[in-house]
Motif scaffolding. Structure first.
Motif, PDB file in Angstrom:
ATOM      1  N   VAL A   1      -2.844  15.863   4.004  1.00  0.00           N
ATOM      2  CA  VAL A   1      -2.725  15.150   2.713  1.00  0.00           C
ATOM      3  C   VAL A   1      -2.229  13.713   2.955  1.00  0.00           C
ATOM      4  O   VAL A   1      -2.757  12.758   2.373  1.00  0.00           O
ATOM      5  CB  VAL A   1      -1.764  15.928   1.771  1.00  0.00           C
ATOM      6  CG1 VAL A   1      -1.279  15.030   0.641  1.00  0.00           C
ATOM      7  CG2 VAL A   1      -2.460  17.153   1.213  1.00  0.00           C
ATOM      8  N   VAL A   2      -1.241  13.559   3.827  1.00  0.00           N
ATOM      9  CA  VAL A   2      -0.690  12.216   4.092  1.00  0.00           C
ATOM     10  C   VAL A   2      -1.768  11.318   4.711  1.00  0.00           C
ATOM     11  O   VAL A   2      -1.972  10.178   4.287  1.00  0.00           O
ATOM     12  CB  VAL A   2       0.558  12.306   5.012  1.00  0.00           C
ATOM     13  CG1 VAL A   2       1.018  10.930   5.449  1.00  0.00           C
ATOM     14  CG2 VAL A   2       1.693  13.045   4.298  1.00  0.00           C
ATOM     15  N   LEU A   3      -2.504  11.860   5.681  1.00  0.00           N
ATOM     16  CA  LEU A   3      -3.533  11.046   6.342  1.00  0.00           C
ATOM     17  C   LEU A   3      -4.682  10.705   5.389  1.00  0.00           C
ATOM     18  O   LEU A   3      -5.205   9.586   5.421  1.00  0.00           O
ATOM     19  CB  LEU A   3      -4.084  11.785   7.565  1.00  0.00           C
ATOM     20  CG  LEU A   3      -3.355  11.506   8.888  1.00  0.00           C
ATOM     21  CD1 LEU A   3      -3.988  12.306  10.011  1.00  0.00           C
ATOM     22  CD2 LEU A   3      -3.381  10.019   9.256  1.00  0.00           C
ATOM     23  N   ILE A   4      -5.053  11.659   4.540  1.00  0.00           N
ATOM     24  CA  ILE A   4      -6.126  11.356   3.560  1.00  0.00           C
ATOM     25  C   ILE A   4      -5.624  10.265   2.595  1.00  0.00           C
ATOM     26  O   ILE A   4      -6.373   9.344   2.251  1.00  0.00           O
ATOM     27  CB  ILE A   4      -6.550  12.621   2.770  1.00  0.00           C
ATOM     28  CG1 ILE A   4      -7.170  13.647   3.706  1.00  0.00           C
ATOM     29  CG2 ILE A   4      -7.561  12.267   1.679  1.00  0.00           C
ATOM     30  CD1 ILE A   4      -7.385  15.020   3.056  1.00  0.00           C
ATOM     31  N   SER A   5      -4.363  10.361   2.189  1.00  0.00           N
ATOM     32  CA  SER A   5      -3.801   9.330   1.295  1.00  0.00           C
ATOM     33  C   SER A   5      -3.803   7.958   1.955  1.00  0.00           C
ATOM     34  O   SER A   5      -4.151   6.952   1.323  1.00  0.00           O
ATOM     35  CB  SER A   5      -2.359   9.676   0.919  1.00  0.00           C
ATOM     36  OG  SER A   5      -2.342  10.774   0.080  1.00  0.00           O
ATOM     37  N   ILE A   6      -3.419   7.934   3.229  1.00  0.00           N
ATOM     38  CA  ILE A   6      -3.388   6.632   3.934  1.00  0.00           C
ATOM     39  C   ILE A   6      -4.813   6.086   4.069  1.00  0.00           C
ATOM     40  O   ILE A   6      -5.076   4.918   3.756  1.00  0.00           O
ATOM     41  CB  ILE A   6      -2.709   6.771   5.322  1.00  0.00           C
ATOM     42  CG1 ILE A   6      -1.246   7.199   5.162  1.00  0.00           C
ATOM     43  CG2 ILE A   6      -2.788   5.458   6.105  1.00  0.00           C
ATOM     44  CD1 ILE A   6      -0.539   7.535   6.475  1.00  0.00           C
TER      45      ILE A   6
ATOM     46  N   THR B   1       0.811  -1.221   0.000  1.00  0.00           N
ATOM     47  CA  THR B   1       0.000   0.000   0.000  1.00  0.00           C
ATOM     48  C   THR B   1       0.851   1.282   0.000  1.00  0.00           C
ATOM     49  O   THR B   1       0.342   2.346  -0.343  1.00  0.00           O
ATOM     50  CB  THR B   1      -0.946   0.028   1.226  1.00  0.00           C
ATOM     51  OG1 THR B   1      -0.184  -0.287   2.398  1.00  0.00           O
ATOM     52  CG2 THR B   1      -2.064  -0.971   1.084  1.00  0.00           C
ATOM     53  N   SER B   2       2.130   1.165   0.374  1.00  0.00           N
ATOM     54  CA  SER B   2       2.975   2.378   0.468  1.00  0.00           C
ATOM     55  C   SER B   2       3.068   3.113  -0.867  1.00  0.00           C
ATOM     56  O   SER B   2       3.079   4.350  -0.893  1.00  0.00           O
ATOM     57  CB  SER B   2       4.380   2.018   0.927  1.00  0.00           C
ATOM     58  OG  SER B   2       4.315   1.504   2.216  1.00  0.00           O
ATOM     59  N   GLY B   3       3.139   2.372  -1.945  1.00  0.00           N
ATOM     60  CA  GLY B   3       3.228   2.989  -3.271  1.00  0.00           C
ATOM     61  C   GLY B   3       1.995   3.829  -3.557  1.00  0.00           C
ATOM     62  O   GLY B   3       2.098   4.959  -4.055  1.00  0.00           O
ATOM     63  N   ALA B   4       0.820   3.285  -3.208  1.00  0.00           N
ATOM     64  CA  ALA B   4      -0.428   4.017  -3.463  1.00  0.00           C
ATOM     65  C   ALA B   4      -0.496   5.262  -2.581  1.00  0.00           C
ATOM     66  O   ALA B   4      -0.989   6.312  -3.010  1.00  0.00           O
ATOM     67  CB  ALA B   4      -1.622   3.106  -3.204  1.00  0.00           C
ATOM     68  N   ILE B   5       0.011   5.152  -1.349  1.00  0.00           N
ATOM     69  CA  ILE B   5      -0.005   6.320  -0.443  1.00  0.00           C
ATOM     70  C   ILE B   5       0.867   7.435  -1.047  1.00  0.00           C
ATOM     71  O   ILE B   5       0.450   8.591  -1.125  1.00  0.00           O
ATOM     72  CB  ILE B   5       0.487   5.915   0.967  1.00  0.00           C
ATOM     73  CG1 ILE B   5      -0.529   4.962   1.624  1.00  0.00           C
ATOM     74  CG2 ILE B   5       0.701   7.153   1.851  1.00  0.00           C
ATOM     75  CD1 ILE B   5      -0.043   4.265   2.873  1.00  0.00           C
ATOM     76  N   LEU B   6       2.061   7.060  -1.500  1.00  0.00           N
ATOM     77  CA  LEU B   6       2.953   8.053  -2.122  1.00  0.00           C
ATOM     78  C   LEU B   6       2.322   8.654  -3.374  1.00  0.00           C
ATOM     79  O   LEU B   6       2.392   9.851  -3.618  1.00  0.00           O
ATOM     80  CB  LEU B   6       4.288   7.396  -2.498  1.00  0.00           C
ATOM     81  CG  LEU B   6       5.238   7.105  -1.344  1.00  0.00           C
ATOM     82  CD1 LEU B   6       6.442   6.306  -1.839  1.00  0.00           C
ATOM     83  CD2 LEU B   6       5.722   8.416  -0.718  1.00  0.00           C
ATOM     84  N   PHE B   7       1.677   7.793  -4.155  1.00  0.00           N
ATOM     85  CA  PHE B   7       0.997   8.234  -5.373  1.00  0.00           C
ATOM     86  C   PHE B   7      -0.096   9.251  -5.025  1.00  0.00           C
ATOM     87  O   PHE B   7      -0.262  10.268  -5.705  1.00  0.00           O
ATOM     88  CB  PHE B   7       0.404   7.012  -6.076  1.00  0.00           C
ATOM     89  CG  PHE B   7      -0.055   7.259  -7.478  1.00  0.00           C
ATOM     90  CD1 PHE B   7       0.856   7.371  -8.512  1.00  0.00           C
ATOM     91  CD2 PHE B   7      -1.409   7.371  -7.778  1.00  0.00           C
ATOM     92  CE1 PHE B   7       0.433   7.600  -9.817  1.00  0.00           C
ATOM     93  CE2 PHE B   7      -1.837   7.587  -9.072  1.00  0.00           C
ATOM     94  CZ  PHE B   7      -0.915   7.704 -10.096  1.00  0.00           C
ATOM     95  N   GLY B   8      -0.831   8.979  -3.945  1.00  0.00           N
ATOM     96  CA  GLY B   8      -1.888   9.882  -3.489  1.00  0.00           C
ATOM     97  C   GLY B   8      -1.316  11.238  -3.085  1.00  0.00           C
ATOM     98  O   GLY B   8      -1.874  12.285  -3.436  1.00  0.00           O
ATOM     99  N   VAL B   9      -0.171  11.217  -2.378  1.00  0.00           N
ATOM    100  CA  VAL B   9       0.454  12.467  -1.935  1.00  0.00           C
ATOM    101  C   VAL B   9       0.894  13.282  -3.156  1.00  0.00           C
ATOM    102  O   VAL B   9       0.651  14.500  -3.232  1.00  0.00           O
ATOM    103  CB  VAL B   9       1.648  12.166  -0.991  1.00  0.00           C
ATOM    104  CG1 VAL B   9       2.424  13.446  -0.690  1.00  0.00           C
ATOM    105  CG2 VAL B   9       1.146  11.534   0.308  1.00  0.00           C
TER     106      VAL B   9
END
Lengths: 245, 328
Positions: free
Chosen positions: A137-142, A101-109
């Motif tokens: 932004v980080v929390l919304i991405s997570i 999931t880390s990749g998607a979180i970074l992608f979201g940021v």
């Protein structure tokens, strides 16, 4: 150390295989661009209204970017059985799913910064509280990524993941205070708004960008963090129950 | 003599049910360190379910599993570093090259960059895939895919290797090459748990075999002991051009000392405890206007033992498996 080698390589492999592909890059750029343009034109209030629609555009960019990717990185790999290879590796399931999931979180940021960079050319962003904006932004991405994970492990086909995602995503556009204030919602829809994670993320962004939050920041941050933990734990439970039968 | 220390796999009372179907029922067996153990049975007998339980991909309803002395019932993922798994369908990443797939699989086991690059190159060489190293896995032939999947299964030098139908769906030359590689792994001391529906393959490769039927183990022994009771038996196989006629009953009446079966149309199998005289049989078939194309004496094999014990025709089992569309 060995576990982190695995973690890093899963993340890098997903980036190379999925995230850095033209469709995802264009999705990450064009989608926020289209949303910004659409709401800007529709508002008809000129450039001064941009800061009020910016939180909604940012939140939607993150939400759509992250949830769509999990259907590929998790559901597709489960379907073609390559996910079994990951399940057989000597790493804890929690770390494995964080790697996925880390990749998607970074992608979201990264997605979140596309509308911000565009807005920087049009309006003055000096009033933005960056110390609040970045954690928001980080929390919304997570939270969005873990919502995507929850959906991805609940289905068996990629198209089901996309359909099921829309079941959550589209109501959120109207119920989370992104473009319409929560106070404007009919009374029977208000309780629904408060059980959606994006409501708290949108409130944080409104507060960070133009000071228009309606709840206290610590409350927004805590509730959003609880959503992250809850969705991740529920996803792990589903993987153990549905995939390791 | 087996001691707890040299037992690689120990399974007791293993059971698994899917709805109304008892997939595996009270299975017990042990595999010694360095042994090549065959697990044979028809489709749906419980082979893959057993492998999935042993490797942590499925949870047993009952029973215990010990791998390399680790109680996997209490710690289901506790022995993952000891095992390598080659599934019945290749599950590597089609978008990655052969070399990158191997490096990625090595990274999952925590090998350093230098180690995984060296190991990937070594295995590509061993499996004759060096020239295809930079090509995407999705473009490989079935045989190449199988070879790379096995290479990925042993990239971290596992002590115990699970091979699920390794030669299914690939050409004869690739299958032969794979068998040779399996022999070499065995020679190097890797414990191998092999499921296959090719009984002759199991006979050639395995130290011991277990026959599984309807989720239960019906026989476990070494290949020599299993074949010994029928070693003295005489077997003759007659191939006929006319596949429609089945004369086994008429022939049995004519030759009361012999047992006749027809494993497939156009093939007559004759068994006897005494020597079989071919001439009289051929003459009789010709009298029945049957065109005999070949008659040959065959040595009784593990396949005959399998048929005796399970009552399943091994040829039919093999064809069903191939028809079920197992992909390499």
């Amino acid at each position: 150390m060995k576990r982190w080698i695995a973690f890093w390589n899963i993340l890098v492999k997903d980036f190379r295989t999925y995230y850095l592909k033209p469709p995802n890059i264009s999705w990450g750029l064009i989608f926020p661009l289209a949303w910004t343009g659409m709401f800007f034109i529709r508002s008809g209030r000129g450039l001064e209204s941009l800061s009020s629609i910016l939180p909604g555009v940012i939140a939607l960019s993150i939400l759509f970017g992250t949830t769509s990717l999990l259907a590929v990185t998790v559901t597709f790999e489960k379907k073609n059985r390559s996910f079994e290879r990951l399940l057989l590796a000597p790493i804890p399931l929690e770390l494995l799913m964080l790697a996925k999931t880390s990749g998607a979180i970074l992608f979201g940021v990264v997605n979140a910064f596309v509308p911000i960079i565009m807005a920087a050319f049009l309006v003055d962003l000096s009033q933005v509280n960056w110390l609040l904006f970045i954690p928001a932004v980080v929390l919304i991405s997570i939270a969005s990524t873990f919502l995507g994970l929850f959906i991805a492990v609940a289905v068996s086909e990629v198209f089901e993941a996309q359909t099921f995602s829309n079941f959550f995503r589209f109501p959120m556009i109207f119920l989370c205070g992104l473009f319409f204030p929560l106070s404007a919602l009919p009374f029977f829809l208000k309780p629904l708004a408060y059980v959606l994670p994006l409501t708290y993320g949108a409130d944080l962004l409104h507060g960070a960008i133009h000071g228009g939050n309606i709840m206290a920041f610590p409350l927004d941050l805590i509730i959003l963090a609880l959503f992250c933990i809850g969705l991740f734990m529920a996803s792990l439970r589903n993987i153990k129950r549905r995939w390791i039968v | 003599m087996k001691t707890e220390n040299n037992i690689a796999i120990k399974v007791q009372g293993l059971a698994k049910r899917f709805g109304d179907v008892q997939a595996v029922a009270a299975v017990d067996f042990e595999v010694s360190s360095g042994e090549l153990f065959g697990f044979l049975g028809p489709n749906g007998a419980g082979k893959t379910t057993t492998i999935n339980m042993l490797t942590g991909l499925a949870r047993p309803d009952a029973g215990t599993i010990h791998l390399g002395g680790i109680d996997c019932t209490r710690k289901p993922r506790g022995a993952q570093h000891l095992i390598g798994v080659v599934p019945d369908e290749s599950n590597l990443y089609p978008e990655l090259s052969g070399y990158d797939n191997l490096c990625f699989c090595a990274a999952l086991y925590g090998l350093s960059k230098a180690e995984r690059q060296a190991r990937a190159k070594e295995l590509l060489e061993v499996f004759d895939l060096t020239k295809a190293a930079k090509r995407k896995f999705g473009g490989y032939s079935k045989g190449m895919k199988r070879r790379l999947t096995i290479a990925a299964g042993i990239i971290h030098r596992p002590k115990i290797l699970f091979l699920d139908e390794p030669t299914t769906g690939i050409d004869v030359a690739s299958a032969r090459q794979l068998r040779q590689l399996i022999k070499e792994l065995h020679k190097n001391g890797t414990t191998i748990f092999l499921t296959t529906h090719y009984i002759d393959e199991a006979e050639r490769l395995c130290d011991r075999v277990a026959f599984i039927m309807d989720g239960r183990i019906v026989k476990v022994d070494n290949v020599t002991n299993l074949v010994e009771p029928i070693r003295a038996q005489h077997v003759l196989q007659i191939s006929c051009a006319d596949t429609a006629k089945n004369l086994t009953e008429e022939l049995a009446k004519e030759f009361p000392g012999l047992t006749f079966t027809s494993p497939q149309p156009g093939l007559i199998r004759v068994e006897s405890d005494a020597a079989i005289y071919i001439g009289a049989l051929i003459r009789s078939l010709e009298n029945h206007r049957i065109d005999v194309t070949e008659a040959r004496k065959v040595k009784p094999s593990l396949e005959d033992v399998f048929v005796q014990i399970t009552g399943i025709n091994a040829d039919i089992m093999r064809k069903e498996r191939e028809k079920s569309g197992v992909k390499a």
